[in-house]
Scaffold this active site. Structure first.
Site, mmCIF file in Angstrom:
data_model
loop_
_atom_site.group_PDB
_atom_site.id
_atom_site.type_symbol
_atom_site.label_atom_id
_atom_site.label_comp_id
_atom_site.label_asym_id
_atom_site.label_seq_id
_atom_site.Cartn_x
_atom_site.Cartn_y
_atom_site.Cartn_z
ATOM 1 N N LYS A 174 0.831 -1.218 0.000
ATOM 2 C CA LYS A 174 0.000 0.000 0.000
ATOM 3 C C LYS A 174 0.860 1.262 0.000
ATOM 4 O O LYS A 174 0.671 2.157 -0.823
ATOM 5 C CB LYS A 174 -0.906 -0.002 1.234
ATOM 6 C CG LYS A 174 -1.475 1.351 1.609
ATOM 7 C CD LYS A 174 -2.268 1.252 2.893
ATOM 8 C CE LYS A 174 -2.582 2.531 3.580
ATOM 9 N NZ LYS A 174 -1.508 3.221 4.276
ATOM 10 N N ASN A 175 1.808 1.336 0.947
ATOM 11 C CA ASN A 175 2.518 2.607 1.108
ATOM 12 C C ASN A 175 3.543 2.870 0.006
ATOM 13 O O ASN A 175 4.044 3.983 -0.116
ATOM 14 C CB ASN A 175 3.117 2.713 2.513
ATOM 15 C CG ASN A 175 2.020 2.926 3.552
ATOM 16 O OD1 ASN A 175 0.895 3.296 3.207
ATOM 17 N ND2 ASN A 175 2.324 2.670 4.809
ATOM 18 N N CYS A 229 -5.419 8.313 8.685
ATOM 19 C CA CYS A 229 -5.698 7.815 10.034
ATOM 20 C C CYS A 229 -5.408 8.887 11.076
ATOM 21 O O CYS A 229 -4.452 9.652 10.934
ATOM 22 C CB CYS A 229 -4.827 6.598 10.343
ATOM 23 S SG CYS A 229 -5.295 5.141 9.418
ATOM 24 N N ARG A 235 -0.135 15.270 13.053
ATOM 25 C CA ARG A 235 0.520 14.830 11.807
ATOM 26 C C ARG A 235 0.918 16.059 10.988
ATOM 27 O O ARG A 235 0.299 16.380 9.964
ATOM 28 C CB ARG A 235 -0.400 13.897 11.002
ATOM 29 C CG ARG A 235 -0.689 12.594 11.715
ATOM 30 C CD ARG A 235 -1.418 11.581 10.850
ATOM 31 N NE ARG A 235 -0.544 10.908 9.916
ATOM 32 C CZ ARG A 235 -0.902 9.863 9.166
ATOM 33 N NH1 ARG A 235 -2.124 9.381 9.247
ATOM 34 N NH2 ARG A 235 -0.057 9.312 8.332
ATOM 35 N N ASP A 247 3.440 0.568 12.123
ATOM 36 C CA ASP A 247 2.217 0.063 11.490
ATOM 37 C C ASP A 247 1.915 -1.384 11.884
ATOM 38 O O ASP A 247 0.890 -1.940 11.478
ATOM 39 C CB ASP A 247 2.303 0.192 9.956
ATOM 40 C CG ASP A 247 2.330 1.653 9.520
ATOM 41 O OD1 ASP A 247 2.002 2.522 10.352
ATOM 42 O OD2 ASP A 247 2.668 1.920 8.355
ATOM 43 N N ARG A 303 -9.078 0.072 3.613
ATOM 44 C CA ARG A 303 -8.149 1.045 3.016
ATOM 45 C C ARG A 303 -6.811 0.399 2.711
ATOM 46 O O ARG A 303 -6.077 0.870 1.844
ATOM 47 C CB ARG A 303 -7.901 2.214 3.988
ATOM 48 C CG ARG A 303 -9.058 3.176 4.118
ATOM 49 C CD ARG A 303 -8.680 4.349 4.998
ATOM 50 N NE ARG A 303 -7.321 4.734 4.674
ATOM 51 C CZ ARG A 303 -6.413 5.158 5.552
ATOM 52 N NH1 ARG A 303 -6.732 5.282 6.816
ATOM 53 N NH2 ARG A 303 -5.203 5.480 5.177
HETATM 54 C C1 EPZ Z 1 3.751 6.999 6.565
HETATM 55 O O1 EPZ Z 1 3.064 8.124 7.109
HETATM 56 C C2 EPZ Z 1 2.715 5.901 6.416
HETATM 57 N N1 EPZ Z 1 1.653 6.384 5.536
HETATM 58 C C3 EPZ Z 1 2.158 5.520 7.776
HETATM 59 O O2 EPZ Z 1 1.360 4.363 7.584
HETATM 60 C C4 EPZ Z 1 3.299 5.133 8.726
HETATM 61 O O3 EPZ Z 1 2.776 4.955 10.037
HETATM 62 C C5 EPZ Z 1 4.352 6.228 8.769
HETATM 63 O O4 EPZ Z 1 4.795 6.558 7.421
HETATM 64 C C6 EPZ Z 1 5.596 5.819 9.548
HETATM 65 O O5 EPZ Z 1 6.134 4.657 9.017
HETATM 66 C C7 EPZ Z 1 1.830 6.366 4.218
HETATM 67 O O6 EPZ Z 1 2.854 5.967 3.703
HETATM 68 C C8 EPZ Z 1 0.696 6.857 3.390
HETATM 69 P P1 EPZ Z 1 6.030 10.161 8.635
HETATM 70 P P2 EPZ Z 1 3.747 9.545 7.059
HETATM 71 O O7 EPZ Z 1 6.093 11.417 7.852
HETATM 72 O O8 EPZ Z 1 4.624 9.640 5.883
HETATM 73 C C9 EPZ Z 1 6.553 13.462 12.089
HETATM 74 C C10 EPZ Z 1 -0.515 2.988 7.753
HETATM 75 O O9 EPZ Z 1 -1.095 2.468 8.739
HETATM 76 N N2 EPZ Z 1 6.488 14.427 10.975
HETATM 77 O O10 EPZ Z 1 7.117 9.163 8.480
HETATM 78 O O11 EPZ Z 1 2.671 10.563 7.222
HETATM 79 C C11 EPZ Z 1 5.211 12.790 12.338
HETATM 80 O O12 EPZ Z 1 4.398 13.575 13.181
HETATM 81 C C12 EPZ Z 1 -0.048 4.431 7.825
HETATM 82 O O13 EPZ Z 1 -0.302 2.404 6.683
HETATM 83 C C13 EPZ Z 1 6.762 15.762 11.209
HETATM 84 O O14 EPZ Z 1 7.048 16.173 12.345
HETATM 85 O O15 EPZ Z 1 4.626 9.466 8.388
HETATM 86 C C14 EPZ Z 1 5.626 11.464 12.932
HETATM 87 O O16 EPZ Z 1 5.846 11.630 14.302
HETATM 88 C C15 EPZ Z 1 -0.492 5.125 9.060
HETATM 89 N N3 EPZ Z 1 6.706 16.635 10.152
HETATM 90 C C16 EPZ Z 1 6.966 11.166 12.254
HETATM 91 O O17 EPZ Z 1 7.416 12.409 11.711
HETATM 92 C C17 EPZ Z 1 6.407 16.231 8.888
HETATM 93 O O18 EPZ Z 1 6.387 17.080 7.972
HETATM 94 C C18 EPZ Z 1 6.899 10.150 11.117
HETATM 95 O O19 EPZ Z 1 5.892 10.548 10.174
HETATM 96 C C19 EPZ Z 1 6.138 14.878 8.653
HETATM 97 C C20 EPZ Z 1 6.181 13.990 9.717
#
Ligand code: EPZ
Length: 430
Positions: A22-23, A117, A122, A307, A399
Site C-alpha cells: 500500500k505505502n 488515520c 501529523r 504500522d 483502506r
Molecule cells: C507513513 O506516514 C505511512 N503512511 C504511515 O502508515 C506510517 O505509520 C508512517 O509513514 C511511519 O512509518 C503512508 O505511507 C501513506 P512520517 P507519514 O512522515 O509519511 C513526524 C498505515 O497504517 N512528521 O514518516 O505521514 C510525524 O508527526 C499508515 O499504513 C513531522 O514532524 O509518516 C511522525 O511523528 C499510518 N513533520 C513522524 O514524523 C512532517 O512534515 C513520522 O511521520 C512529517 C512527519
C-alpha cells in the site's frame, strides 16, 4: 454499514498470498504524473486508498487501462489540470504525493491538505521544508496546500530533514526528480517503500542514488519516459498474517514476501516462541506452545514498524507475563486499547507506553475499528478469542488490506461480512 463477524479460537492453517505494498503504491501512482508516456504497473493492491488515488488521477486527465487484475497502464502525458478535487484528497494521507508530483511536472500545484488515520499530531512542515528548498513558494490557504515556481524550473538543493519522515522523504524525491541539478536529502527515511519509489522513478529514467540509506541523491533529469514496474509485496500485510497465526496458533505459509523486510517482526515473534522458516520469497510461520512476553519499541525502518504495533499488541495480550510497548513514531496510536479491554485484555496506556499483562484467553465482543492498523489488531485478537467478535467501521481496514476476509477464510478462519442497511443501523443505534 459493513461489519466483520469472527467466530474465533480456531488455529489457522494453509497458504496466503501477499498483495502489493500500500505505502509504495500510494506514492508510485501519483509519481506517474511525472512521466511522459505509458507506465505499466504490476502488483497494484486492490484497496480503497488505491481506488481513491486512481479516481483522482482520472479526474486530472490521466488515461488508465486495466491490463489484468493487478496491472494497469497509466498515461498522464495529457494531464493539464494542476488542482486536485477536495473530497477525494481529504480522505487519504497520501494525497500529499500528488502535490509533489504536480509541482514537479508543472511548477504549480493546488492540493487539499491530507486526511488519513488519526494518529495524533501529523504535521507537514518537513514536506514544506523540502519543497520550498527546491525553489517553490509554498503556502497553506483555505484548506489547500499551494505552490508555484512562478514559471522557473525547480532547482536542486541540499536538504536536512529535522525528523525521519517517510512522507517528506518520498515527496521531496518526487518533486526533485525533474528539477535542475543535484538534490541531497539528509536524514532520509529508509523504509522499503522508499527504495521502491526510487526504483520505479529510475526505471522511468530518473537518476536517484542512495535510497535505503539516510542520504539520498537525486540528479535532476529533463524527462521521464514510460516503462514497466512491479510494486514490492506489502511488509505490513505480511506482518499482520504473521501476527494472526502467532495469536490464534497453527501453521501457515505466507507467499510473495521479501523476508529481509520482515526481519524486525520475525525477530520479535521468534523471541515470543513462534517458529519462522524463511524461504526465498515465502515464510512458514508456526505457533504451537505458549507465547513469551516481550518488550517492543517502534522506530523508523529498520526498527520495528509502528504500522505493526496494534497487531503485535494483540499477540502480547496472550503472552505469559508483562510486556512493555513503546510507540516511537506517533503521539496517539493506542486508541484500540479500550476495544481490546472489551475482549478481556489487560492493557494500560500511559502516553507513549502501554503495559500489557498477558491473559490466558480473550473473549469475543463487539468492537469498533478506529483506524486501519487498529482494525487489523482487532482482527488478530478476534481470531484468537473464544466466541464471536463483531468489528464495525471496517472501511478503515479495507483502506489497506486486499481481500482480507477471503484470505482469512482460505486459512480456515470463521469470518464473514455482514452488511446492514442505513435504516437498520439507525434503528439499532437509536
Ligand atoms: C507513513 O506516514 C505511512 N503512511 C504511515 O502508515 C506510517 O505509520 C508512517 O509513514 C511511519 O512509518 C503512508 O505511507 C501513506 P512520517 P507519514 O512522515 O509519511 C513526524 C498505515 O497504517 N512528521 O514518516 O505521514 C510525524 O508527526 C499508515 O499504513 C513531522 O514532524 O509518516 C511522525 O511523528 C499510518 N513533520 C513522524 O514524523 C512532517 O512534515 C513520522 O511521520 C512529517 C512527519
Amino acid at each position: 454499514m459493513t461489519k466483520y463477524i469472527i467466530h474465533g479460537g480456531k488455529p489457522l492453517y494453509g497458504e496466503v498470498e501477499i498483495s502489493g505494498a500500500k505505502n509504495a503504491a500510494v506514492a508510485i501512482l501519483p509519481a506517474t504524473l511525472l512521466v511522459d508516456g505509458v507506465c505499466r504497473i504490476e502488483n497494484i493492491p486492490q484497496i480503497s486508498d488505491v481506488s481513491l488515488i486512481l479516481s483522482i488521477l482520472k479526474s486530472l486527465g490521466a488515461e488508465i487501462r486495466t491490463v489484468d487484475r493487478t496491472t494497469l497502464d497509466i498515461d498522464c502525458s495529457n494531464v493539464q489540470n494542476r488542482s486536485v478535487p477536495y473530497d477525494a484528497a481529504r480522505q487519504i494521507r497520501a494525497s500529499y504525493y500528488l502535490f509533489g508530483a504536480l509541482l514537479g511536472r508543472f511548477g504549480e500545484a493546488n492540493v487539499p491538505l491530507p486526511g488519513g488515520c488519526d494518529l495524533g499530531n501529523r504535521p507537514i512542515d518537513q514536506h514544506e521544508k523540502g519543497i520550498s528548498a527546491l525553489g517553490a513558494q509554498v503556502q497553506v490557504q483555505n484548506g489547500y496546500f499551494q505552490a508555484t515556481t512562478k514559471g522557473t524550473r525547480l532547482q536542486g538543493a541540499h536538504i536536512y530533514l529535522d525528523v525521519v519522515s517517510v512522507g517528506a522523504t518520498m515527496n521531496t524525491m518526487i518533486t526533485a526528480t525533474l528539477a535542475e541539478g543535484l538534490t541531497v536529502i539528509e536524514n532520509a527515511a529508509k523504509e522499503p517503500h522508499i527504495v521502491d519509489l526510487a526504483n520505479f522513478l529510475n526505471s522511468m529514467g530518473a537518476n536517484i542514488m542512495g535510497a535505503g540509506t539516510d542520504v539520498i541523491k537525486i540528479r535532476g533529469v529533463g524527462r521521464l519516459a514510460g516503462g514497466l514496474y512491479s510494486i514490492i509485496p506489502d511488509q505490513i500485510e505480511a506482518g499482520t498474517y504473521m501476527a494472526a497465526v502467532s495469536a490464534a496458533g497453527g501453521e501457515i505459509t505466507i507467499k510473495n514476501v521479501i523476508p529481509k523486510h520482515l526481519d524486525s517482526i520475525t525477530a520479535k515473534l521468534e523471541e515470543m516462541g513462534v517458529t519462522i522458516i524463511e524461504n526465498d520469497d515465502s515464510l512458514i510461520v508456526k505457533r504451537e506452545g505458549a507465547l513469551n512476553k516481550s518488550n517492543v519499541k517502534t522506530y523508523p525502518y529498520p526498527g520495528f514498524p509502528t504500522d505493526m504495533q496494534p497487531q503485535i499488541a494483540a499477540v502480547l495480550c496472550l503472552a505469559e507475563g508483562t510486556s512493555i510497548l513503546t510507540e516511537g513514531v506517533w503521539d496517539n496510536r493506542y486508541r484500540y486499547a479500550d476495544e481490546f479491554r472489551r475482549m478481556g485484555a489487560n492493557i494500560q496506556v500511559d502516553g507513549k507506553i502501554a503495559v500489557v499483562e498477558g491473559v490466558k484467553s480473550l473473549t469475543g465482543a463487539p468492537v469498533t475499528a478506529c483506524d486501519l492498523r487498529a482494525g487489523a489488531g482487532m482482527i488478530v485478537a478476534a481470531l484468537a478469542a473464544n466466541g464471536t467478535t463483531e468489528i464495525e467501521h471496517v472501511y478503515h481496514i479495507e483502506r489497506g488490506y486486499e481481500d482480507i476476509v477471503s484470505k482469512l477464510r482460505q486459512l480456515g478462519s470463521n469470518i464473514h461480512v455482514e452488511t446492514i442497511t442505513d435504516e437498520e443501523w439507525h434503528v439499532g443505534a437509536g
